[in-house]
Design an enzyme around this catalytic site. Structure first.
Site, PDB file in Angstrom:
ATOM      1  N   HIS A  21      70.490 110.242  60.242  1.00 38.04           N
ATOM      2  CA  HIS A  21      69.280 111.046  60.187  1.00 38.04           C
ATOM      3  C   HIS A  21      68.838 110.740  58.874  1.00 38.04           C
ATOM      4  O   HIS A  21      69.462 110.988  57.945  1.00 38.04           O
ATOM      5  CB  HIS A  21      69.601 112.696  60.472  1.00 38.04           C
ATOM      6  CG  HIS A  21      70.265 112.910  61.680  1.00 38.04           C
ATOM      7  ND1 HIS A  21      69.444 113.663  62.988  1.00 38.04           N
ATOM      8  CD2 HIS A  21      71.582 112.904  61.979  1.00 38.04           C
ATOM      9  CE1 HIS A  21      70.294 113.834  63.818  1.00 38.04           C
ATOM     10  NE2 HIS A  21      71.539 113.491  63.506  1.00 38.04           N
ATOM     11  N   GLU A 202      78.685 118.169  70.671  1.00 34.99           N
ATOM     12  CA  GLU A 202      79.158 118.245  69.412  1.00 34.99           C
ATOM     13  C   GLU A 202      79.881 119.718  69.270  1.00 34.99           C
ATOM     14  O   GLU A 202      80.920 120.031  69.017  1.00 34.99           O
ATOM     15  CB  GLU A 202      77.970 118.032  68.327  1.00 34.99           C
ATOM     16  CG  GLU A 202      78.347 118.221  66.850  1.00 34.99           C
ATOM     17  CD  GLU A 202      77.191 118.147  65.863  1.00 34.99           C
ATOM     18  OE1 GLU A 202      76.077 118.389  66.548  1.00 34.99           O
ATOM     19  OE2 GLU A 202      77.366 117.731  64.751  1.00 34.99           O
ATOM     20  N   ASP A 280      75.931 109.796  60.519  1.00 32.86           N
ATOM     21  CA  ASP A 280      75.137 111.290  60.956  1.00 32.86           C
ATOM     22  C   ASP A 280      74.289 111.712  59.641  1.00 32.86           C
ATOM     23  O   ASP A 280      73.003 111.295  59.551  1.00 32.86           O
ATOM     24  CB  ASP A 280      76.276 112.260  61.164  1.00 32.86           C
ATOM     25  CG  ASP A 280      75.563 113.446  62.017  1.00 32.86           C
ATOM     26  OD1 ASP A 280      74.457 113.199  62.350  1.00 32.86           O
ATOM     27  OD2 ASP A 280      76.281 114.564  62.329  1.00 32.86           O
ATOM     28  N   ASP A 281      74.713 112.325  58.705  1.00 33.47           N
ATOM     29  CA  ASP A 281      74.115 112.788  57.584  1.00 33.47           C
ATOM     30  C   ASP A 281      75.096 112.554  56.096  1.00 33.47           C
ATOM     31  O   ASP A 281      75.610 113.417  55.560  1.00 33.47           O
ATOM     32  CB  ASP A 281      74.168 114.298  57.591  1.00 33.47           C
ATOM     33  CG  ASP A 281      73.041 114.714  58.751  1.00 33.47           C
ATOM     34  OD1 ASP A 281      72.005 114.384  59.053  1.00 33.47           O
ATOM     35  OD2 ASP A 281      73.797 115.123  59.800  1.00 33.47           O
TER      36      ASP A 281
HETATM   37  N1  ADE Z   1      70.464 117.308  62.596  1.00 36.09           N
HETATM   38  C1  ADE Z   1      71.226 116.657  61.656  1.00 36.09           C
HETATM   39  N2  ADE Z   1      72.452 116.427  61.722  1.00 36.09           N
HETATM   40  C2  ADE Z   1      72.754 117.010  63.053  1.00 36.09           C
HETATM   41  C3  ADE Z   1      73.925 117.238  63.734  1.00 36.09           C
HETATM   42  N3  ADE Z   1      75.046 116.623  63.467  1.00 36.09           N
HETATM   43  N4  ADE Z   1      73.852 117.817  64.904  1.00 36.09           N
HETATM   44  C4  ADE Z   1      72.718 118.372  65.329  1.00 36.09           C
HETATM   45  N5  ADE Z   1      71.515 118.341  64.595  1.00 36.09           N
HETATM   46  C5  ADE Z   1      71.549 117.405  63.684  1.00 36.09           C
HETATM   47 ZN    ZN Z   2      73.358 113.852  64.266  1.00 36.01          ZN
END
Ligand code: ADE
Ligand code: ZN
Length: 342
Positions: A21, A202, A280-281
């Protein structure tokens, strides 16, 4: 192959990233810099205080902080700088292709129009291809905690840019926001030519993975951890080669797994699922792509063959065309034979 060179092998093998993201690549240093030029005061004293706040017991605790961080982003230049910063890091980790998520509704709520966000990201991708040799595509996500009408409005805003956006995704708070909320908007998006992906399984139940496949008709599953106890589902996604984009350090930081040694990645690979590793982040979870590969390699005792499979899966699972996939996969084969010869 020697066993003590696995870290070098991981760092240098050509790979793709399919689940990142852009808002989650916002490093505290850049956040303070951009906030200052936009005359925005952050709630935290300094970079260290902000980093200390990055302790999460679940997905929602992370999302609450992540959405606040995104409020510093206001101009096209902000999105350009954010994207360039991620792409520079990605290129340094031998990522040759990346598929980047962005959350237009977050920025809309912050008073930033779709074209501002998209143009900043897109221009950075164009320049990085020239300057860094990394290729990238963009996937726009709908926020699942918002309603269908808001998702439809976002789809409308995206249509003028549809040739430059490969797909739509679904992210944000999973529990209590099932895929069936978005059946009609995903149908409309697919009709408009977008491929579809969705975060599923998740934190949410395995039913959300089934429904994302059956109702939203997704081509790839983001996370998909909770497929692990459903043997028939594992068999189906392996046979149909529906990939999973897994994110080990994210799962650890959001307590989806208590210990990476319990992560389902290796079991899924052993069952021939097209599983991939992603960050992911990364600004929030303590590592970019190579750090994710290293963490999961150590926890699950993966060796060179598993790493080769993961890297090849990353290209197979991408949305580039078949000829390009083969070109990238050949680059992996060349890398491996050079590595063995050295
Ligand atoms: N937005 C950013 N990271 C996320 C994640 N791991 N799960 C859901 N939405 C997200
Ligand atoms: Zn994600």
């Amino acid at each position: 192959m020697e066993t003590n060179n696995i870290l070098e092998f991981i760092c240098n093998i050509p790979k793709a990233e399919l689940h990142v993201h852009i808002e989650g690549t916002f490093e505290p240093e850049l956040m303070f810099e951009i906030a200052a030029r936009n005359h925005i005061t952050l709630k935290y004293r300094d970079v260290e205080a902000l980093r200390e706040a990055y302790q999460f017991r679940n997905l929602q605790e992370f999302l609450d902080i992540y959405y606040i961080g995104s409020r510093a982003l206001k101009t096209e230049r902000d999105f350009y700088d954010l994207t360039t910063s991620y792409l520079t890091k990605a290129a340094s980790q031998n990522i040759l292709h990346t598929e980047i998520f962005f959350d237009p509704q977050t920025h809309h709520e912050n008073g930033v129009a779709f074209p501002v966000v998209f143009t900043g990201i897109y221009d950075a991708l164009q320049d990085a291809e020239k300057n860094l040799g990394i290729h990238g595509d963009v996937i726009m996500c709908f926020l699942r905690h918002l309603d269908e009408a808001s998702a439809f409005a976002t789809l409308q805003q995206a249509l003028p840019f549809k040739d430059k956006i490969i797909g739509v995704g679904l992210d944000s708070s999973e529990s209590g926001n099932p895929p069936h909320k978005f059946v009609r908007v995903f149908e409309a998006a697919r009709q408009a030519g977008f491929v579809a992906v969705a975060h599923a399984g998740e934190e949410g139940p395995v039913d959300y993975i089934h429904d994302s496949l059956d109702l939203l008709k997704i081509s790839r599953i983001d996370h998909g951890n909770n497929s692990k106890d459903d043997a028939l589902l594992i068999q189906k996604i392996a046979q149909q080669r529906i990939p999973l984009t897994m994110c080990p350090l994210s799962n650890l930081k959001l307590q989806v797994v208590k210990d990476l040694r319990h992560h389902p990645l290796k079991t899924l690979l052993d069952n021939k699922v097209v599983a991939t590793v992603n960050s992911d982040d990364p600004a929030y979870f303590g590592g970019y792509l190579n750090e994710n590969y290293i963490a999961i390699q150590q926890a699950l005792e993966l060796w060179h063959d598993d790493i080769i499979t993961l890297a090849k899966n990353s290209f197979e699972a991408s949305f580039i065309d078949a000829a390009q996939k083969q070109t990238y996969i050949k680059r992996i084969d060349t890398f491996v034979s050079d590595f063995n010869a050295s």
